[in-house]
Design an enzyme around this catalytic site. Structure first.
Site, PDB file in Angstrom:
ATOM      1  N   LYS A   5      -7.842  14.353  -5.695  1.00 32.44           N
ATOM      2  CA  LYS A   5      -6.762  14.486  -6.684  1.00 32.44           C
ATOM      3  C   LYS A   5      -6.213  15.917  -6.654  1.00 32.44           C
ATOM      4  N   SER A  34      -9.929   5.719  -8.167  1.00 26.52           N
ATOM      5  CA  SER A  34     -10.123   6.494  -9.394  1.00 26.52           C
ATOM      6  C   SER A  34     -11.572   6.660  -9.854  1.00 26.52           C
ATOM      7  N   ASP A  66       0.859  -1.178   0.000  1.00 23.55           N
ATOM      8  CA  ASP A  66       0.000   0.000   0.000  1.00 23.55           C
ATOM      9  C   ASP A  66       0.899   1.233   0.000  1.00 23.55           C
ATOM     10  N   ILE A  67       0.589   2.217  -0.828  1.00 22.75           N
ATOM     11  CA  ILE A  67       1.438   3.425  -0.849  1.00 22.75           C
ATOM     12  C   ILE A  67       1.324   4.211   0.456  1.00 22.75           C
ATOM     13  N   LEU A 118     -17.551   3.955 -17.827  1.00 20.82           N
ATOM     14  CA  LEU A 118     -18.573   3.939 -18.877  1.00 20.82           C
ATOM     15  C   LEU A 118     -18.321   2.931 -20.008  1.00 20.82           C
ATOM     16  N   TYR A 161     -13.692  12.505  -5.362  1.00 23.81           N
ATOM     17  CA  TYR A 161     -12.536  12.020  -6.137  1.00 23.81           C
ATOM     18  C   TYR A 161     -11.686  13.180  -6.627  1.00 23.81           C
ATOM     19  N   THR A 180      -5.594  14.379 -13.182  1.00 29.94           N
ATOM     20  CA  THR A 180      -6.785  14.357 -14.019  1.00 29.94           C
ATOM     21  C   THR A 180      -7.273  15.760 -14.368  1.00 29.94           C
ATOM     22  N   ASP A 181      -8.015  15.852 -15.463  1.00 25.16           N
ATOM     23  CA  ASP A 181      -8.624  17.145 -15.820  1.00 25.16           C
ATOM     24  C   ASP A 181      -9.769  17.519 -14.871  1.00 25.16           C
ATOM     25  N   GLU A 182     -10.254  16.527 -14.100  1.00 28.60           N
ATOM     26  CA  GLU A 182     -11.420  16.807 -13.241  1.00 28.60           C
ATOM     27  C   GLU A 182     -11.111  17.821 -12.141  1.00 28.60           C
ATOM     28  N   ALA A 239     -11.646  16.259  -5.723  1.00 29.32           N
ATOM     29  CA  ALA A 239     -11.095  17.062  -4.620  1.00 29.32           C
ATOM     30  C   ALA A 239      -9.845  16.389  -4.058  1.00 29.32           C
ATOM     31  N   THR A 285      -5.869   7.276   0.275  1.00 30.94           N
ATOM     32  CA  THR A 285      -4.923   6.847  -0.780  1.00 30.94           C
ATOM     33  C   THR A 285      -4.422   8.026  -1.596  1.00 30.94           C
ATOM     34  N   HIS A 323     -22.892  15.988 -11.051  1.00 31.28           N
ATOM     35  CA  HIS A 323     -22.308  15.515 -12.315  1.00 31.28           C
ATOM     36  C   HIS A 323     -21.713  16.663 -13.143  1.00 31.28           C
ATOM     37  N   ALA A 326      -4.124   5.256  -7.148  1.00 28.22           N
ATOM     38  CA  ALA A 326      -5.183   6.131  -6.629  1.00 28.22           C
ATOM     39  C   ALA A 326      -6.486   5.359  -6.617  1.00 28.22           C
TER      40      ALA A 326
HETATM   41  P1  NAD Z   1      -7.410   2.227 -11.698  1.00 34.48           P
HETATM   42  O1  NAD Z   1      -8.458   2.383 -10.645  1.00 34.48           O
HETATM   43  O2  NAD Z   1      -7.685   1.361 -12.881  1.00 34.48           O
HETATM   44  O3  NAD Z   1      -6.061   1.690 -11.045  1.00 34.48           O
HETATM   45  C1  NAD Z   1      -5.582   2.140  -9.824  1.00 34.48           C
HETATM   46  C2  NAD Z   1      -4.473   1.201  -9.370  1.00 34.48           C
HETATM   47  O4  NAD Z   1      -3.946   1.696  -8.130  1.00 34.48           O
HETATM   48  C3  NAD Z   1      -4.943  -0.235  -9.090  1.00 34.48           C
HETATM   49  O5  NAD Z   1      -4.020  -1.160  -9.603  1.00 34.48           O
HETATM   50  C4  NAD Z   1      -4.997  -0.314  -7.573  1.00 34.48           C
HETATM   51  O6  NAD Z   1      -4.786  -1.618  -7.056  1.00 34.48           O
HETATM   52  C5  NAD Z   1      -3.882   0.640  -7.184  1.00 34.48           C
HETATM   53  N1  NAD Z   1      -4.058   1.216  -5.849  1.00 34.48           N
HETATM   54  C6  NAD Z   1      -5.175   1.794  -5.342  1.00 34.48           C
HETATM   55  N2  NAD Z   1      -4.970   2.168  -4.075  1.00 34.48           N
HETATM   56  C7  NAD Z   1      -3.689   1.836  -3.777  1.00 34.48           C
HETATM   57  C8  NAD Z   1      -2.873   1.990  -2.629  1.00 34.48           C
HETATM   58  N3  NAD Z   1      -3.346   2.549  -1.505  1.00 34.48           N
HETATM   59  N4  NAD Z   1      -1.591   1.558  -2.669  1.00 34.48           N
HETATM   60  C9  NAD Z   1      -1.099   0.984  -3.810  1.00 34.48           C
HETATM   61  N5  NAD Z   1      -1.832   0.796  -4.915  1.00 34.48           N
HETATM   62  C10 NAD Z   1      -3.116   1.231  -4.903  1.00 34.48           C
HETATM   63  O7  NAD Z   1      -7.042   3.703 -12.131  1.00 34.48           O
HETATM   64  P2  NAD Z   1      -6.632   4.277 -13.570  1.00 34.48           P
HETATM   65  O8  NAD Z   1      -7.856   4.599 -14.330  1.00 34.48           O
HETATM   66  O9  NAD Z   1      -5.613   3.394 -14.152  1.00 34.48           O
HETATM   67  O10 NAD Z   1      -5.964   5.658 -13.129  1.00 34.48           O
HETATM   68  C11 NAD Z   1      -4.580   5.716 -12.781  1.00 34.48           C
HETATM   69  C12 NAD Z   1      -4.231   7.144 -12.406  1.00 34.48           C
HETATM   70  O11 NAD Z   1      -4.512   8.014 -13.509  1.00 34.48           O
HETATM   71  C13 NAD Z   1      -5.034   7.698 -11.230  1.00 34.48           C
HETATM   72  O12 NAD Z   1      -4.178   8.483 -10.454  1.00 34.48           O
HETATM   73  C14 NAD Z   1      -6.116   8.562 -11.895  1.00 34.48           C
HETATM   74  O13 NAD Z   1      -6.497   9.604 -11.045  1.00 34.48           O
HETATM   75  C15 NAD Z   1      -5.378   9.077 -13.109  1.00 34.48           C
HETATM   76  N6  NAD Z   1      -6.202   9.402 -14.277  1.00 34.48           N
HETATM   77  C16 NAD Z   1      -7.110   8.498 -14.769  1.00 34.48           C
HETATM   78  C17 NAD Z   1      -7.825   8.803 -15.928  1.00 34.48           C
HETATM   79  C18 NAD Z   1      -8.811   7.826 -16.520  1.00 34.48           C
HETATM   80  O14 NAD Z   1      -9.507   8.175 -17.480  1.00 34.48           O
HETATM   81  N7  NAD Z   1      -8.909   6.598 -16.043  1.00 34.48           N
HETATM   82  C19 NAD Z   1      -7.631  10.035 -16.569  1.00 34.48           C
HETATM   83  C20 NAD Z   1      -6.700  10.939 -16.019  1.00 34.48           C
HETATM   84  C21 NAD Z   1      -5.987  10.602 -14.896  1.00 34.48           C
HETATM   85  O1  DAU Z   2     -11.580  12.977 -16.851  1.00 35.08           O
HETATM   86  C1  DAU Z   2     -10.681  12.052 -16.320  1.00 35.08           C
HETATM   87  C2  DAU Z   2     -11.409  11.107 -15.394  1.00 35.08           C
HETATM   88  O2  DAU Z   2     -12.188  10.249 -16.217  1.00 35.08           O
HETATM   89  C3  DAU Z   2     -10.482  10.299 -14.504  1.00 35.08           C
HETATM   90  O3  DAU Z   2      -9.803  11.168 -13.651  1.00 35.08           O
HETATM   91  C4  DAU Z   2     -11.274   9.278 -13.678  1.00 35.08           C
HETATM   92  O4  DAU Z   2     -10.392   8.466 -12.929  1.00 35.08           O
HETATM   93  C5  DAU Z   2     -12.067   8.408 -14.635  1.00 35.08           C
HETATM   94  O5  DAU Z   2     -12.866   7.505 -13.901  1.00 35.08           O
HETATM   95  C6  DAU Z   2     -12.949   9.268 -15.545  1.00 35.08           C
HETATM   96  O6  DAU Z   2     -14.014   9.897 -14.786  1.00 35.08           O
HETATM   97  P1  DAU Z   2     -15.506  10.015 -15.371  1.00 35.08           P
HETATM   98  O7  DAU Z   2     -16.445  10.151 -14.240  1.00 35.08           O
HETATM   99  O8  DAU Z   2     -15.591  10.994 -16.475  1.00 35.08           O
HETATM  100  O9  DAU Z   2     -15.632   8.540 -16.047  1.00 35.08           O
HETATM  101  P2  DAU Z   2     -16.799   7.427 -16.039  1.00 35.08           P
HETATM  102  O10 DAU Z   2     -16.389   6.376 -17.015  1.00 35.08           O
HETATM  103  O11 DAU Z   2     -17.181   7.003 -14.665  1.00 35.08           O
HETATM  104  O12 DAU Z   2     -18.022   8.214 -16.668  1.00 35.08           O
HETATM  105  C7  DAU Z   2     -17.947   8.828 -17.946  1.00 35.08           C
HETATM  106  C8  DAU Z   2     -19.254   9.554 -18.201  1.00 35.08           C
HETATM  107  O13 DAU Z   2     -20.300   8.567 -18.364  1.00 35.08           O
HETATM  108  C9  DAU Z   2     -19.710  10.431 -17.042  1.00 35.08           C
HETATM  109  O14 DAU Z   2     -20.334  11.601 -17.571  1.00 35.08           O
HETATM  110  C10 DAU Z   2     -20.728   9.582 -16.300  1.00 35.08           C
HETATM  111  C11 DAU Z   2     -21.337   8.743 -17.399  1.00 35.08           C
HETATM  112  N1  DAU Z   2     -21.798   7.370 -17.011  1.00 35.08           N
HETATM  113  C12 DAU Z   2     -20.924   6.574 -16.338  1.00 35.08           C
HETATM  114  C13 DAU Z   2     -21.284   5.296 -15.963  1.00 35.08           C
HETATM  115  C14 DAU Z   2     -20.339   4.418 -15.193  1.00 35.08           C
HETATM  116  C15 DAU Z   2     -23.044   6.921 -17.402  1.00 35.08           C
HETATM  117  O15 DAU Z   2     -23.825   7.647 -18.054  1.00 35.08           O
HETATM  118  N2  DAU Z   2     -23.407   5.637 -17.035  1.00 35.08           N
HETATM  119  C16 DAU Z   2     -22.583   4.824 -16.326  1.00 35.08           C
HETATM  120  O16 DAU Z   2     -23.000   3.673 -16.000  1.00 35.08           O
END
Ligand code: NAD
Ligand code: DAU
Length: 360
Positions: free
Chosen positions: A166, A87, A61-62, A202, A162, A136-138, A164, A102, A300, A85
């Site tokens: 990040k 996520s 764990d980090i 999604l 989430y 993230t852009d969020e 907040a 985390t 949202h 993270a």
């Molecule tokens: P993910 O949820 O798929 O993976 C997260 C990983 O982190 C997992 O392998 C999990 O086991 C590990 N983890 C969680 N808590 C931990 C802890 N306490 N110690 C060690 N490991 C831990 O996430 P992702 O979608 O791959 O996102 C990775 C990073 O990129 C995140 O920091 C997220 O905020 C950022 N990010 C994601 C997106 C996206 O669209 N998914 C976009 C922009 C930025």
């Molecule tokens: O913008 C970057 C972010 O993108 C990352 O930082 C996050 O880790 C990643 O999870 C993602 O966040 P979003 O909330 O944008 O992604 P998600 O796939 O959960 O949802 C995408 C869009 O789809 C959002 O507007 C919510 C909507 N949605 C999502 C789910 C899971 C639906 O309409 N139905 C669904 O069942």
């Protein structure tokens, strides 16, 4: 040989990044992947690399300072790439505390351990060390439907627990850079899509439901906009920022691929119908009738859109994968990896799905 410490490498983007890096650098780099293997971490994502001599997996764990200190003590780490993270926005709305733990505390531990390992007696840092915080852009909040982009100078305005958390982690990295001159960068990326994404998000959720003839839940009016980037292009951006970026800078990463959620759902239906043979029973019920508008996500964000000018102009990064190709490749990957999907959706996933979508 450079040694990379990757956190969260068993998750979606982390595992794609590790595959990308071994594909690009082969045996000229070493990667240590530290991951707690939460529900989102899946060792199967890294099956092809686990026997490599230049790859090491550490389950930790980090937030466990001793475990992270030990990795730095036993290895000369050159690069940290910090993905680990919590996520998922919906989970953060139900259970925020683990996100603070985390994402904020875990990042503080990572920063502190890297600083302790890299700092010289005069307060400067060993040559060539770099820490990249993947964000993230969020953190920038939400844009109006009819215009505007997120720039590196856009003020932070996170809305979900989430985003907040990040934003908190980004601020800590900025504080380390400002206070100690700690050698770091931050990347703020838009929504990624591609292989190995956990089906709470999604795109894989809709693919999985569609293949099973289940309802396709669309939040609110389906017109929220996300800016989609193929995950390999994100991996490439991270590598380029570490190799060519100016230290202490933030780089926004995105590919100008804005799509409404409802468009994404319709593309998935159409592509799957196209891929399934006429004789496949699933084809008959795979229509837009499966689309179900459900209760909206709380708070949202309406629209995200990245301005990637700085990373393009300073570093020369541009996305290589067109959305129409990337989304087809992604759908095909899930279609061809039914076992992967079955494994990650057995057990706890069913409970999560029922709890999350029952009320909707
Ligand atoms: P993910 O949820 O798929 O993976 C997260 C990983 O982190 C997992 O392998 C999990 O086991 C590990 N983890 C969680 N808590 C931990 C802890 N306490 N110690 C060690 N490991 C831990 O996430 P992702 O979608 O791959 O996102 C990775 C990073 O990129 C995140 O920091 C997220 O905020 C950022 N990010 C994601 C997106 C996206 O669209 N998914 C976009 C922009 C930025
Ligand atoms: O913008 C970057 C972010 O993108 C990352 O930082 C996050 O880790 C990643 O999870 C993602 O966040 P979003 O909330 O944008 O992604 P998600 O796939 O959960 O949802 C995408 C869009 O789809 C959002 O507007 C919510 C909507 N949605 C999502 C789910 C899971 C639906 O309409 N139905 C669904 O069942």
């Amino acid at each position: 040989m450079k040694t990379y410490l990757v956190t969260g490498g068993a998750g979606f983007i982390g595992s794609n990044y590790i595959h990308y890096m071994f594909g690009k650098y082969g045996d000229t780099i070493r990667i240590i992947n530290v991951d707690a293997l939460t529900y989102a971490g899946n060792p199967e994502n890294l099956k092809e690399v686990e026997t490599k001599d230049n790859y090491t997996f550490v389950k930790a764990d980090i937030c466990d300072k001793e475990a992270i200190e030990k990795i730095f003590a036993e290895n000369e780490i050159d690069r940290v790439v910090h993905f680990a993270a919590e996520s998922h926005v919906d989970r953060s709305i139900k259970n925020p505390e683990v996100f603070v733990q985390t994402n904020v505390y875990g990042t503080a531990v990572m920063l502190n351990c890297a600083k302790a390992a890299w700092e010289l007696p005069d307060g400067s840092f060993k040559e060539g060390k770099r820490f990249l915080h993947v964000s993230t852009d969020e953190v920038y909040g939400s844009l109006e439907e009819d215009g505007g982009y997120f720039y590196e100078t856009t003020p932070y305005a996170p809305h979900s627990p989430y985003s907040a958390s990040k934003a908190g982690s980004d601020m800590l990295v900025k504080a380390y850079m400002d206070t100690y001159h700690f050698p770091a960068n931050i990347t703020n990326c838009s929504n990624n899509y591609g292989p190995y994404q956990f089906p709470e998000k999604l795109i894989p959720l809709i693919i999985n439901n569609a293949l099973q003839g289940k309802k396709l839940p669309v939040y609110g009016d389906g017109k929220n906009v996300r800016d989609w980037l193929y995950v390999e292009d994100h991996a490439k951006a991270i590598d380029m920022v570490q190799e060519k970026g100016r230290l202490f800078e933030t780089y926004n990463v995105g590919g100008h691929n804005e799509k409404q959620n409802i468009e994404i759902v319709k593309i998935i239906i159409e592509t799957l119908r196209d891929m399934l043979p006429e004789t496949d029973e699933r084809r008959a019920h795979l229509t837009e009738d499966l689309i179900t508008y459900v209760e909206d996500r709380k708070g949202h964000d309406r629209r995200y859109a990245i301005a990637p000018d700085k990373i393009r102009e300073e570093i020369g990064w541009e996305p290589e994968t067109m959305f129409k190709d990337g989304i087809r490749r992604t759908i095909e990957w899930y279609f061809d990896h039914e076992d992967w999907m079955k494994n990650v959706t057995s057990g706890d996933y069913q409970k999560y799905y029922e709890e999350m979508y029952r009320a909707k």
